[in-house]
Design a protein around this motif. Sequence first.
Motif, short mmCIF file in Angstrom:
data_model
loop_
_atom_site.label_atom_id
_atom_site.label_comp_id
_atom_site.label_asym_id
_atom_site.label_seq_id
_atom_site.Cartn_x
_atom_site.Cartn_y
_atom_site.Cartn_z
N LEU A 168 38.73 2.91 4.33
CA LEU A 168 37.43 3.56 3.66
C LEU A 168 36.14 2.39 3.54
O LEU A 168 35.21 2.85 3.19
N GLY A 169 36.60 1.27 3.98
CA GLY A 169 35.53 0.14 3.98
C GLY A 169 34.72 0.19 5.25
O GLY A 169 33.81 -0.70 5.62
N ASP A 170 35.30 0.78 6.14
CA ASP A 170 34.73 0.69 7.52
C ASP A 170 34.01 1.78 7.81
O ASP A 170 34.34 2.87 8.37
N ARG A 171 32.60 1.57 7.67
CA ARG A 171 31.75 2.84 7.80
C ARG A 171 31.61 3.49 9.21
O ARG A 171 31.34 4.61 9.39
N ALA A 172 31.76 2.43 10.44
CA ALA A 172 31.81 2.89 11.58
C ALA A 172 32.89 3.86 11.83
O ALA A 172 32.83 5.04 12.53
N ALA A 173 34.15 3.50 11.40
CA ALA A 173 35.40 4.45 11.58
C ALA A 173 35.11 5.60 11.00
O ALA A 173 35.35 6.78 11.39
N LEU A 174 34.62 5.85 9.66
CA LEU A 174 34.30 6.85 9.06
C LEU A 174 33.37 7.94 9.57
O LEU A 174 33.64 8.91 9.93
N THR A 175 32.24 7.25 10.17
CA THR A 175 31.41 8.13 10.84
C THR A 175 32.07 8.66 12.22
O THR A 175 31.60 9.69 12.46
N ASP A 176 32.80 7.95 12.87
CA ASP A 176 33.30 8.42 13.97
C ASP A 176 34.38 9.70 13.70
O ASP A 176 34.36 10.77 14.42
N GLY A 177 35.00 9.54 12.66
CA GLY A 177 36.00 10.43 11.98
C GLY A 177 35.14 11.58 11.72
O GLY A 177 35.64 12.94 11.90
N ALA A 178 34.17 11.74 11.09
CA ALA A 178 33.27 13.02 10.73
C ALA A 178 32.41 13.60 12.00
O ALA A 178 32.43 14.69 11.97
N ARG A 179 32.36 12.63 13.03
CA ARG A 179 31.45 13.30 14.18
C ARG A 179 32.08 14.60 14.83
O ARG A 179 33.40 14.47 15.20
N GLY A 180 31.66 15.73 14.56
CA GLY A 180 32.13 16.67 15.36
C GLY A 180 33.12 17.78 14.56
O GLY A 180 33.69 18.61 14.71
N ALA A 181 33.32 17.02 13.24
CA ALA A 181 34.30 17.69 12.23
C ALA A 181 33.61 18.85 11.46
O ALA A 181 32.57 18.54 11.03
#
Length: 296
Positions: free
Chosen positions: A54-67
């Motif tokens: 949850l501290g990794d904004r880039a990973a969270l954005t990747d997870g959200a993309r297309g969801a």
Amino acid sequence: MIGAGEIAFVTGAAGTVGSAIAARLARDGWRVRALVRGAGTPPASVSETVRGDLGDRAALTDGARGAALCVHCAAEWSGDRAACRRSNIDGVANLVGALLDGGCRRLVHISTISAYDDAAGPNFDEESPLWADDDNPYGGTKAESERIIGAAVAARGLEAVILRPALVASMHPRSHWGPLAVERAAATTDSILPFPELPQVHADNLAGAVVLAARAPAARGRAYNVVDGVGAGRDYLAAVYGALGRPAPPIPADAPVYRYRAQRIRDELGYAPADLWPAFLRDLRELAALRNSRRR
């Protein structure tokens, strides 16, 4: 209506609640994308993995993309105030920003009945006051996470639903009220849960509540207590301590009784849970038999 074939981004998918939710979404035809910390292994229901926290904004954005949907299950559940703030406040703020940046506007947030301020009890409904500070590290930070999400709903167009489950019944290896409760009981002479009544929800029913919340347009911006029923504290403690070959400690005569109204989710979303509490107690008793056979 969203659903089959679309991507659901699930945080905490390897945990007690997240694994049940990921399995249910996969059965319903969703493509489950999981946020997984470090080298952790996601459950079999996950079709795609994003490494990070949850501290990794880039990973969270990747997870959200297309969801089309995010189900946020990850949380810090401890008395460590700093750790709770990092996960339950800073992490949620980070997630909300990432969802909006990544184009995922639908969120089901797994909160807790512990977010209610005890002073407002002993009877609670969805309009009861939440903790206003973090004197209770877990409940207070979960309450603040709800306020962060509410602000994003009001000002930034996030479509969020908040679910506040009671004690989550599960035999997942990391279940706080299942196998880990037996471990806690073994480590102390104090009762792990000295209450006469236990509002409870089974993890599988909670997963069903997530599906209802995700699909119902009327749920957007709403909060729901998720309670299947009330279990007897003595029965639960007998099952837990039976796994240790010990009698359950008595419940104090003056132990508080907290009650949580959960009619809203039934009326608005059609929540109709199966009664899985007896099966959960049976599984705890079977764990006791297994532990006892290993000691012989």
